[in-house]
Design a protein around this motif. Sequence first.
Motif, PDB file in Angstrom:
ATOM      1  N   TYR A  58       0.830  -1.203   0.000  1.00 41.78           N
ATOM      2  CA  TYR A  58       0.000   0.000   0.000  1.00 41.78           C
ATOM      3  C   TYR A  58       0.863   1.252   0.000  1.00 41.78           C
ATOM      4  CZ  TYR A  58      -3.533   3.345   1.631  1.00 41.78           C
ATOM      5  OH  TYR A  58      -4.358   4.433   1.757  1.00 41.78           O
ATOM      6  N   GLN A  59       1.890   1.264   0.840  1.00 43.45           N
ATOM      7  CA  GLN A  59       2.784   2.420   0.892  1.00 43.45           C
ATOM      8  C   GLN A  59       3.530   2.597  -0.427  1.00 43.45           C
ATOM      9  OE1 GLN A  59       5.109   1.544   4.382  1.00 43.45           O
ATOM     10  NE2 GLN A  59       3.711   2.681   5.727  1.00 43.45           N
ATOM     11  N   ALA A  60       3.892   1.497  -1.076  1.00 47.96           N
ATOM     12  CA  ALA A  60       4.565   1.590  -2.378  1.00 47.96           C
ATOM     13  C   ALA A  60       3.623   2.185  -3.423  1.00 47.96           C
ATOM     14  CB  ALA A  60       5.057   0.212  -2.812  1.00 47.96           C
ATOM     15  N   ARG A  61       2.347   1.786  -3.399  1.00 49.67           N
ATOM     16  CA  ARG A  61       1.364   2.352  -4.343  1.00 49.67           C
ATOM     17  C   ARG A  61       1.172   3.842  -4.107  1.00 49.67           C
ATOM     18  NH1 ARG A  61      -1.918  -2.152  -3.020  1.00 49.67           N
ATOM     19  NH2 ARG A  61      -3.332  -0.749  -1.938  1.00 49.67           N
ATOM     20  N   ILE A  62       1.060   4.230  -2.843  1.00 45.54           N
ATOM     21  CA  ILE A  62       0.889   5.645  -2.514  1.00 45.54           C
ATOM     22  C   ILE A  62       2.127   6.439  -2.936  1.00 45.54           C
ATOM     23  CG2 ILE A  62       0.621   7.282  -0.597  1.00 45.54           C
ATOM     24  CD1 ILE A  62      -1.914   5.752  -1.222  1.00 45.54           C
ATOM     25  N   SER A  63       3.304   5.886  -2.666  1.00 48.96           N
ATOM     26  CA  SER A  63       4.548   6.560  -3.038  1.00 48.96           C
ATOM     27  C   SER A  63       4.657   6.705  -4.550  1.00 48.96           C
ATOM     28  CB  SER A  63       5.738   5.766  -2.496  1.00 48.96           C
ATOM     29  OG  SER A  63       6.938   6.352  -2.879  1.00 48.96           O
ATOM     30  N   LYS A  64       4.273   5.673  -5.276  1.00 44.93           N
ATOM     31  CA  LYS A  64       4.325   5.728  -6.744  1.00 44.93           C
ATOM     32  C   LYS A  64       3.379   6.798  -7.270  1.00 44.93           C
ATOM     33  CE  LYS A  64       3.711   2.857 -10.822  1.00 44.93           C
ATOM     34  NZ  LYS A  64       3.303   1.547 -11.340  1.00 44.93           N
ATOM     35  N   ALA A  65       2.186   6.873  -6.697  1.00 41.74           N
ATOM     36  CA  ALA A  65       1.223   7.894  -7.131  1.00 41.74           C
ATOM     37  C   ALA A  65       1.735   9.294  -6.804  1.00 41.74           C
ATOM     38  CB  ALA A  65      -0.129   7.657  -6.452  1.00 41.74           C
ATOM     39  N   PHE A  66       2.373   9.459  -5.656  1.00 42.86           N
ATOM     40  CA  PHE A  66       2.904  10.765  -5.277  1.00 42.86           C
ATOM     41  C   PHE A  66       4.093  11.147  -6.149  1.00 42.86           C
ATOM     42  CE2 PHE A  66       5.817  13.383  -2.767  1.00 42.86           C
ATOM     43  CZ  PHE A  66       4.986  14.441  -2.442  1.00 42.86           C
ATOM     44  N   ASN A  67       4.971  10.194  -6.407  1.00 38.91           N
ATOM     45  CA  ASN A  67       6.190  10.471  -7.160  1.00 38.91           C
ATOM     46  C   ASN A  67       5.943  10.645  -8.656  1.00 38.91           C
ATOM     47  OD1 ASN A  67       7.773  10.448  -4.886  1.00 38.91           O
ATOM     48  ND2 ASN A  67       8.268   8.283  -5.050  1.00 38.91           N
ATOM     49  N   LYS A  68       4.721  10.379  -9.109  1.00 35.85           N
ATOM     50  CA  LYS A  68       4.385  10.585 -10.515  1.00 35.85           C
ATOM     51  C   LYS A  68       4.564  12.047 -10.917  1.00 35.85           C
ATOM     52  CE  LYS A  68       0.468   8.457 -11.195  1.00 35.85           C
ATOM     53  NZ  LYS A  68      -0.879   8.116 -11.653  1.00 35.85           N
ATOM     54  N   HIS A  69       4.350  12.943  -9.970  1.00 33.24           N
ATOM     55  CA  HIS A  69       4.399  14.368 -10.252  1.00 33.24           C
ATOM     56  C   HIS A  69       5.775  14.985  -9.996  1.00 33.24           C
ATOM     57  CE1 HIS A  69       0.083  14.205 -10.709  1.00 33.24           C
ATOM     58  NE2 HIS A  69      -0.001  13.588  -9.548  1.00 33.24           N
ATOM     59  N   VAL A  70       6.738  14.166  -9.598  1.00 30.40           N
ATOM     60  CA  VAL A  70       8.079  14.670  -9.320  1.00 30.40           C
ATOM     61  C   VAL A  70       8.905  14.624 -10.599  1.00 30.40           C
ATOM     62  CG1 VAL A  70      10.198  14.276  -8.000  1.00 30.40           C
ATOM     63  CG2 VAL A  70       7.984  13.925  -6.925  1.00 30.40           C
ATOM     64  N   ARG A  71       9.545  15.740 -10.931  1.00 30.05           N
ATOM     65  CA  ARG A  71      10.413  15.788 -12.111  1.00 30.05           C
ATOM     66  C   ARG A  71      11.845  15.504 -11.686  1.00 30.05           C
ATOM     67  NH1 ARG A  71       9.151  21.519 -14.603  1.00 30.05           N
ATOM     68  NH2 ARG A  71       9.856  21.972 -12.505  1.00 30.05           N
ATOM     69  N   PRO A  72      12.419  14.415 -12.166  1.00 27.03           N
ATOM     70  CA  PRO A  72      13.815  14.139 -11.800  1.00 27.03           C
ATOM     71  C   PRO A  72      14.753  15.125 -12.498  1.00 27.03           C
ATOM     72  CG  PRO A  72      13.006  12.478 -13.320  1.00 27.03           C
ATOM     73  CD  PRO A  72      11.850  13.367 -13.001  1.00 27.03           C
ATOM     74  N   ARG A  73      15.726  15.589 -11.772  1.00 25.27           N
ATOM     75  CA  ARG A  73      16.717  16.510 -12.323  1.00 25.27           C
ATOM     76  C   ARG A  73      18.098  16.006 -11.950  1.00 25.27           C
ATOM     77  NH1 ARG A  73      13.913  22.163 -10.485  1.00 25.27           N
ATOM     78  NH2 ARG A  73      12.086  21.948 -11.784  1.00 25.27           N
ATOM     79  N   SER A  74      19.014  16.131 -12.872  1.00 29.50           N
ATOM     80  CA  SER A  74      20.388  15.736 -12.580  1.00 29.50           C
ATOM     81  C   SER A  74      21.276  16.968 -12.713  1.00 29.50           C
ATOM     82  CB  SER A  74      20.844  14.633 -13.527  1.00 29.50           C
ATOM     83  OG  SER A  74      20.774  15.079 -14.863  1.00 29.50           O
ATOM     84  N   PHE A  75      22.266  17.042 -11.854  1.00 28.96           N
ATOM     85  CA  PHE A  75      23.184  18.167 -11.849  1.00 28.96           C
ATOM     86  C   PHE A  75      24.596  17.662 -12.090  1.00 28.96           C
ATOM     87  CE2 PHE A  75      19.636  19.284  -9.039  1.00 28.96           C
ATOM     88  CZ  PHE A  75      19.206  20.453  -9.647  1.00 28.96           C
ATOM     89  N   GLN A  76      25.366  18.474 -12.779  1.00 30.56           N
ATOM     90  CA  GLN A  76      26.768  18.152 -13.059  1.00 30.56           C
ATOM     91  C   GLN A  76      27.657  18.928 -12.087  1.00 30.56           C
ATOM     92  OE1 GLN A  76      27.357  15.796 -15.251  1.00 30.56           O
ATOM     93  NE2 GLN A  76      25.171  15.703 -15.717  1.00 30.56           N
ATOM     94  N   ILE A  77      28.840  18.430 -11.893  1.00 34.24           N
ATOM     95  CA  ILE A  77      29.798  19.110 -11.019  1.00 34.24           C
ATOM     96  C   ILE A  77      30.138  20.463 -11.638  1.00 34.24           C
ATOM     97  CG2 ILE A  77      32.139  19.020 -10.076  1.00 34.24           C
ATOM     98  CD1 ILE A  77      31.857  15.989  -9.979  1.00 34.24           C
ATOM     99  N   GLY A  78      30.075  21.503 -10.830  1.00 32.07           N
ATOM    100  CA  GLY A  78      30.379  22.844 -11.283  1.00 32.07           C
ATOM    101  C   GLY A  78      29.148  23.677 -11.601  1.00 32.07           C
ATOM    102  N   GLU A  79      27.968  23.054 -11.719  1.00 31.19           N
ATOM    103  CA  GLU A  79      26.746  23.817 -11.977  1.00 31.19           C
ATOM    104  C   GLU A  79      26.337  24.565 -10.712  1.00 31.19           C
ATOM    105  OE1 GLU A  79      23.560  22.218 -14.985  1.00 31.19           O
ATOM    106  OE2 GLU A  79      24.156  20.645 -13.600  1.00 31.19           O
TER     107      GLU A  79
END
Length: 172
Positions: free
Chosen positions: A129-150
């Motif tokens: 249940y917690q995994a389903r809730i987390s998946k539904a919540f994380n659907k709206h999260v945009r992953p971002r990656s940063f490089q060294i020096g940014e």
Amino acid sequence: MNKLCEKFRFKQYNSSMYYTAANGFAEAFNKTLCNLLKKIVDKSKRDWHLRSGEALWVYRITFRTPTQAIPYAFVYGVETVFSLECQIPSLRIAIQEGFSEEDNVRLRIEELEALDEKRLEAQQRIECYQARISKAFNKHVRPRSFQIGELVLAVWRLIILTHGRQKKFTPK
């Protein structure tokens, strides 16, 4: 304060007002309890302290979606039997009335032996249940990656006390 504690031989412990895991559970329970009390108190709303026992009983015997069971069953190993079921016998009461004393004892022991397995299954259901809730919540999260020096804007907040509206810890 220290002198007062020494005089009366009190032990003083420091505690934190903010513990996210416990605070979330306590707030969720308080919200549920308040909603139950709203449904069963009189119009005057002055008898809530008399009705709190009933509200807690209802909370303990209400089916929970994450565990697929009721909390009462996890504590006592059996489902609740309502007084109405004794007056107008349900199927399970009618079946159990036909048992002898030895059959009742054997059935109770089997239920208690199966209790640990039921609790383990409930724990697995909660995790799913917690995994389903987390998946539904994380659907709206945009992953971002940063490089060294940014360059990034880092905001460090120790405790977030307000989420856009007044809370109990905000100054007046």
